[in-house]
Design a protein around this motif. Structure first.
Motif, short mmCIF file in Angstrom:
data_model
loop_
_atom_site.label_atom_id
_atom_site.label_comp_id
_atom_site.label_asym_id
_atom_site.label_seq_id
_atom_site.Cartn_x
_atom_site.Cartn_y
_atom_site.Cartn_z
N ASP A 188 1.58 5.43 -16.97
CA ASP A 188 1.33 4.09 -17.51
C ASP A 188 2.54 3.17 -17.37
OD1 ASP A 188 -1.22 4.86 -18.27
OD2 ASP A 188 -0.56 5.56 -20.24
N LEU A 189 3.75 3.72 -17.23
CA LEU A 189 4.95 2.91 -17.07
C LEU A 189 4.91 2.10 -15.77
CD1 LEU A 189 7.76 5.34 -18.30
CD2 LEU A 189 6.82 3.34 -19.49
N SER A 190 4.38 2.70 -14.71
CA SER A 190 4.26 1.97 -13.44
C SER A 190 3.26 0.82 -13.58
CB SER A 190 3.81 2.93 -12.34
OG SER A 190 4.79 3.92 -12.09
N VAL A 191 2.16 1.07 -14.26
CA VAL A 191 1.18 0.02 -14.48
C VAL A 191 1.79 -1.10 -15.32
CG1 VAL A 191 -1.09 -0.53 -15.42
CG2 VAL A 191 -0.72 1.64 -14.25
N ARG A 195 -4.71 -9.85 -7.37
CA ARG A 195 -6.13 -9.91 -7.05
C ARG A 195 -6.76 -8.53 -6.85
NH1 ARG A 195 -4.76 -14.22 -8.31
NH2 ARG A 195 -5.24 -16.24 -7.38
N CYS A 196 -5.96 -7.58 -6.38
CA CYS A 196 -6.49 -6.25 -6.08
C CYS A 196 -5.52 -5.19 -6.59
CB CYS A 196 -6.72 -6.10 -4.57
SG CYS A 196 -7.29 -4.47 -4.04
N LEU A 197 -6.02 -4.25 -7.37
CA LEU A 197 -5.21 -3.15 -7.89
C LEU A 197 -6.02 -1.86 -7.77
CD1 LEU A 197 -2.67 -2.13 -9.30
CD2 LEU A 197 -3.73 -2.70 -11.50
N ILE A 198 -5.55 -0.96 -6.92
CA ILE A 198 -6.24 0.30 -6.66
C ILE A 198 -5.36 1.44 -7.16
CG2 ILE A 198 -7.37 1.73 -4.94
CD1 ILE A 198 -8.60 -1.03 -5.26
N LEU A 199 -5.88 2.18 -8.13
CA LEU A 199 -5.15 3.30 -8.74
C LEU A 199 -5.96 4.58 -8.68
CD1 LEU A 199 -3.91 1.34 -11.89
CD2 LEU A 199 -2.57 1.87 -9.85
N ASP A 200 -6.80 4.72 -7.68
CA ASP A 200 -7.66 5.91 -7.55
C ASP A 200 -6.81 7.18 -7.44
OD1 ASP A 200 -9.79 4.19 -7.52
OD2 ASP A 200 -9.98 4.16 -5.34
N THR A 206 0.84 -1.19 0.00
CA THR A 206 0.00 0.00 0.00
C THR A 206 0.88 1.24 0.00
OG1 THR A 206 -1.73 -1.16 1.23
CG2 THR A 206 -1.84 1.23 1.19
N LEU A 207 0.83 1.99 -1.08
CA LEU A 207 1.58 3.24 -1.22
C LEU A 207 0.57 4.33 -1.57
CD1 LEU A 207 4.52 1.87 -3.43
CD2 LEU A 207 4.43 2.01 -0.93
N MET A 250 -2.09 2.08 -4.87
CA MET A 250 -1.27 3.27 -5.11
C MET A 250 -2.15 4.51 -5.25
SD MET A 250 1.78 1.82 -7.55
CE MET A 250 2.78 3.19 -7.03
N SER A 251 -3.22 4.56 -4.50
CA SER A 251 -4.15 5.68 -4.57
C SER A 251 -3.46 7.00 -4.26
CB SER A 251 -5.30 5.46 -3.59
OG SER A 251 -5.97 4.25 -3.85
N GLY A 252 -3.77 8.00 -5.06
CA GLY A 252 -3.26 9.34 -4.79
C GLY A 252 -1.80 9.55 -5.12
#
Length: 645
Positions: free
Chosen positions: A522-525, A537-542, A482-483, A514-516
Motif C-alpha cells: 500500500d505504500l507504493s499506492v 487516467r490509468c492505474l493497473i495493479l493486477d 510500465t513496470l 505495475m502488474s505482477g
C-alpha cells in the motif's frame, strides 16, 4: 357414425349429443370430432360450462364442405422463374428478410439475385456496412441472409470471416459467390482459417467485387495462384494485401500483382513455402507506392534487401521475422535506403553485431532516417552492435528490445547518449542481461531525455530498485510508465522513482502499470496517488497480492479522473469496493476484479453506484460470487461488457 375421443361405437341420436364427462372449457372454442362433424362451443366468463347429455339441446348442424385445396402450398408449386419475378417487386429489405425465413428455397432464390434485377430503387451506397462472422455463425446460410438483408442498402463494404471453430459447416465457395453477387461495392475482405474456400470462391469475388481495396487470406490450404491472378486482373484498386499460411501460393501470384496492381501500398507475406526471392524482388521493384513490407518465415537472399535498398523509394517500414538466407552483406545493403523509418528484426543468430557496423557505411548516411527499431529474440546482439546501430540512427524515436539476453546496461548507456534528443519510446522485455550493478550505476550519470514519453520494463527479472533510481533521472517528460513482472522492486524503489519523476515532469504522468510486481504494498499506492493521482487516467495493479482495501480508499480519494483501474488477483474485500464507489468516481469506465477471492455478492450492489460510466467489468474467477448475483448485475448493467465465468 363413429366419433373420436372415447365415443367409438356410440350412435348419435336426434335428442342428445354424446359427452364423455370432460370439462368443455378445456377445449378450444372450435373442436372437430371425427372426420365430418364440427361444433362451436361458446365459453361464458365465470360460468362452469358442464353439460349433461340429456339437458343440452342439440346443436344446429350445418353441412361442412371439404376443402380440397386448403392444405396445399400453391406458391411453391410455381417454378423458380415465377417466384424470382415476384421477389423482384419486394419494396424493402425488411420484406425480403421476412420472405427468406419461410424456407431455405426462398433464401437460396433471393441470395442469387443481383441488385440490378430488383425493381425497388436501392438506397445510397455511401453507407459503410461491416460484418464479422466467427465460430458457428461462419457458414453459407448466414452469408446468404446477410446478402439479402444488405442488398438494397448497397451491400457490405467490409467482411471478416474467422472459420477456426471446429465441427461447423464453415464457409465454402458458394457463400463467397453469393456475397460477390449482392455486394459489388465490397472494399475489405478478410478470410481466416476458411479451409473449405477454394479458387472458385475467390474468383467469384474477383469478378463481382471490382472495388476491392484490402484482401487478407490467412490459412487457406486449397487456394493457389489461379484465383489470385484473377484478383490482380479484376481488382485494380487493391492497396493492402496479406497472404499468410497459403501453401499453394507461389511467385506467380506476386508476379501478377506486380504487373496489374500498381496501387499496392502494404504487402505482407507469411509462411508461404513456394514464394521465393524472385517474386519478392519483382514486386518490390515494380510497385512504386509500396510503403510497408512484412516478410515472415520465408527463404530469401541478399538480393531481396538489395532491391529494397535500391528500388523501393517509398518504403518506410520493413518487418523481417524468421527469414533465412540473409547474410551480413544483405543487412548492410538495406541500410542504403534513405527513407526507411521502421525496421523490425526477429530472431537471427550470429548476424547483428557485424551487420550493425556495416549498416553505418563509409559515408555515414545508412540507416540515418530510421525512427523505429524493434529487435526480438536476437541473442547475438551485444552492447557493441547496439552501440553501432544507435550511432547510425540519429532520428531514432522508438527502440524495442525483446529477449535480447546479451544486452547489458552498457549498451543502454550508448543508446541514451546517442539518441537522448530524439527517443520517445523505450521498451525492454525479458532482457536478462540488464541488472542492478551498484558500482557502475552509481558512477554513471545519464543525460536528460526531453522527449521520452513512454518507458516499459517488462519481466526483466534482474532489475531492482537501483536501476529504477538510475533511469528515473533521465525520464523528465515520461507520461506512460510500465513496470510489469519486476519481482525485485520494492516500495522504496517505487517511491524514489515517482518522486524523481514528479520533480522533473511536473505531474505529467497519466498512466502507471505495475502488474505482477509482487513486492510492492500500500505504500507504493500511497506514493503514486499522492504525487501524481490528480491527473492519473490509468492505474493497473493486477497481481499485486500485498495490496489491501487501504489502497482502494486512497485511489478513490486522490484519483478523480481515473478511467481504467486494474485490481485483479489483489487481496481486497467488499469494504474496499465500497470505499472505491462511495466517492462517485464518475470517470471510471473499466474495472478489473478478476481473481479477487475476497469479494462477494455484496460488492455488486456497491458497483451499481458507478454504473453510469462503467462500460467494462471483469469478474472472472471470483469464487464467492454466485450465479444469481452475476445474473442480476448483468441485467442491470446491460450495456456493460461483463466478463465472468
Amino acid at each position: 357414425m363413429e366419433l373420436q375421443g372415447g365415443l367409438q361405437g356410440a350412435e348419435l341420436k336426434d335428442e342428445e349429443i354424446p359427452y364423455n364427462g370432460r370439462d368443455i372449457s378445456d377445449f378450444r372454442k372450435k373442436c372437430t370430432l371425427g372426420s365430418f362433424l364440427s361444433f362451436d362451443f361458446i365459453n361464458e366468463e365465470n360460468q362452469n360450462c358442464r353439460y349433461s347429455a340429456r339437458k343440452k339441446p342439440r346443436q344446429h348442424k350445418e353441412p361442412v364442405r371439404k376443402s380440397t385445396s386448403s392444405n396445399k402450398d400453391l406458391i411453391n408449386t410455381l417454378p423458380d422463374e415465377c417466384i424470382l419475378e415476384i421477389f423482384r417487386f419486394l419494396p424493402s429489405s425488411r420484406d425480403r428478410c421476412s420472405c427468406v425465413t419461410v424456407s431455405k428455397r426462398w433464401l437460396a432464390l433471393q441470395a442469387t439475385m443481383r441488385i440490378s434485377e430488383l425493381k425497388s430503387d436501392p438506397k445510397s451506397r455511401n453507407n459503410k456496412i461491416s460484418e464479422c462472422l466467427q465460430g458457428k455463425n461462419a457458414n453459407d446460410t448466414r452469408l446468404a441472409a446477410i446478402a439479402v438483408g444488405t442488398c438494397l442498402r448497397g451491400g457490405l463494404s467490409e467482411l471478416c470471416i474467422d472459420g477456426s471453430s471446429p465441427n461447423t459447416q464453415g464457409i465454402t465457395d458458394i457463400g463467397l459467390g453469393i456475397i460477390a453477387l449482392a455486394c459489388p461495392g465490397l472494399k475489405t475482405l478478410s478470410l481466416w482459417n476458411c479451409t473449405k474456400v477454394g479458387n472458385k470462391g475467390i474468383e467469384s469475388i474477383a469478378r463481382g467485387c471490382n472495388s476491392l481495396e484490402k484482401l487478407d487470406l490467412v490459412n487457406l490450404p486449397i487456394v493457389d495462384d489461379g484465383c489470385l491472378l484473377a484478383i490482380a486482373k479484376n481488382c485494380p484498386s487493391i492497396s493492402c494485401l496479406a497472404i499468410d499460411s497459403c501453401p499453394l501460393v507461389g511467385d506467380t501470384s506476386l508476379e501478377a500483382f506486380a504487373r496489374y496492381s500498381s496501387k499496392i501500398e502494404s504487402l505482407s507475406v507469411s509462411k508461404c513455402p513456394q514464394i521465393n526471392a524472385s517474386g519478392v524482388i519483382l514486386i518490390v521493384s515494380s510497385l512504386p507506392k509500396i510503403s510497408k513490407l512484412k516478410l515472415v518465415s520465408l527463404t530469401l537472399s541478399d538480393s531481396v534487401l538489395e532491391a529494397i535498398g535500391g528500388h523501393a523509394k517509398c518504403l518506410s517500414c520493413i518487418i523481417l521475422d524468421n527469414i533465412s538466407g540473409i547474410t551480413q552483406a544483405g543487412f548492410g545493403l538495406v541500410g542504403m535506403h534513405k527513407n526507411l523509418n521502421v525496421f523490425l528484426l526477429t530472431p537471427w543468430s550470429g548476424l547483428l553485431n557485424k551487420a550493425s557496423s556495416m549498416a553505418i557505411g563509409d559515408d555515414g548516411f545508412m540507416m540515418s532516417r530510421l525512427t523505429q527499431i524493434s529487435v526480438r529474440k536476437c541473442n547475438s546482439l551485444t552492447d557493441k552492435g547496439l552501440k553501432e546501430l544507435s550511432k547510425s540512427t540519429s532520428l531514432l524515436e522508438s527502440l524495442v528490445l525483446e529477449e535480447c539476453r546479451s544486452i547489458t546496461w552498457n549498451g543502454l548507456i550508448q543508446v541514451f547518449i546517442n539518441c537522448s534528443a530524439t527517443l520517445k519510446t523505450l521498451s525492454l522485455v525479458r532482457c536478462r542481461g540488464i541488472a542492478d550493478d551498484i558500482s557502475n550505476l552509481q558512477r554513471t550519470c545519464l543525460p536528460k531525455y526531453p522527449r521520452l514519453h513512454s518507458l516499459t520494463l517488462k519481466k526483466c527479472h534482474r532489475i531492482g530498485d537501483l536501476f529504477l533510481a538510475w533511469i528515473g533521472h533521465a525520464c523528465i517528460q515520461v507520461k506512460h510508465l510500465t513496470l510489469v513482472g519486476l519481482k525485485l522492486i520494492t516500495d522504496q524503489g517505487v517511491i524514489n522513482l515517482i518522486q524523481t519523476l514528479n520533480t522533473n515532469t511536473v505531474h505529467r504522468l497519466v498512466s502507471v502499470d505495475m502488474s505482477g510486481s509482487s513486492g510492492i504494498t500500500d505504500l507504493s499506492v500511497y506514493a503514486i496517488t499522492s504525487i501524481v493521482g490528480e491527473k492519473l487516467r490509468c492505474l493497473i495493479l493486477d497481481g499485486c497480492e500485498r495490496l489491501s482495501d487501504l489502497s482502494l480508499k486512497m485511489i478513490s480519494e486522490r484519483c478523480p479522473c481515473l478511467i481504467d483501474l486494474g485490481l485483479s488477483r489483489c487481496c481486497i474485500s467488499d469494504d474496499g469496493i465500497f470505499c472505491l464507489t462511495s466517492t462517485q468516481m464518475r470517470c471510471l469506465k473499466v474495472l478489473s476484479l478478476g481473481g479477487c477471492v475476497g469479494i462477494t455478492d455484496r460488492c455488486l450492489n456497491y458497483l451499481l453506484m458507478i454504473r453510469g460510466s462503467l462500460v467494462g467489468l471483469d469478474l472472472k474467477h471470483c469464487p464467492q460470487l454466485t450465479k444469481e448475483g452475476i445474473d442480476a448485475i448483468s441485467e442491470t448493467l446491460w450495456w456493460c461488457d461483463l466478463l465472468h465465468y
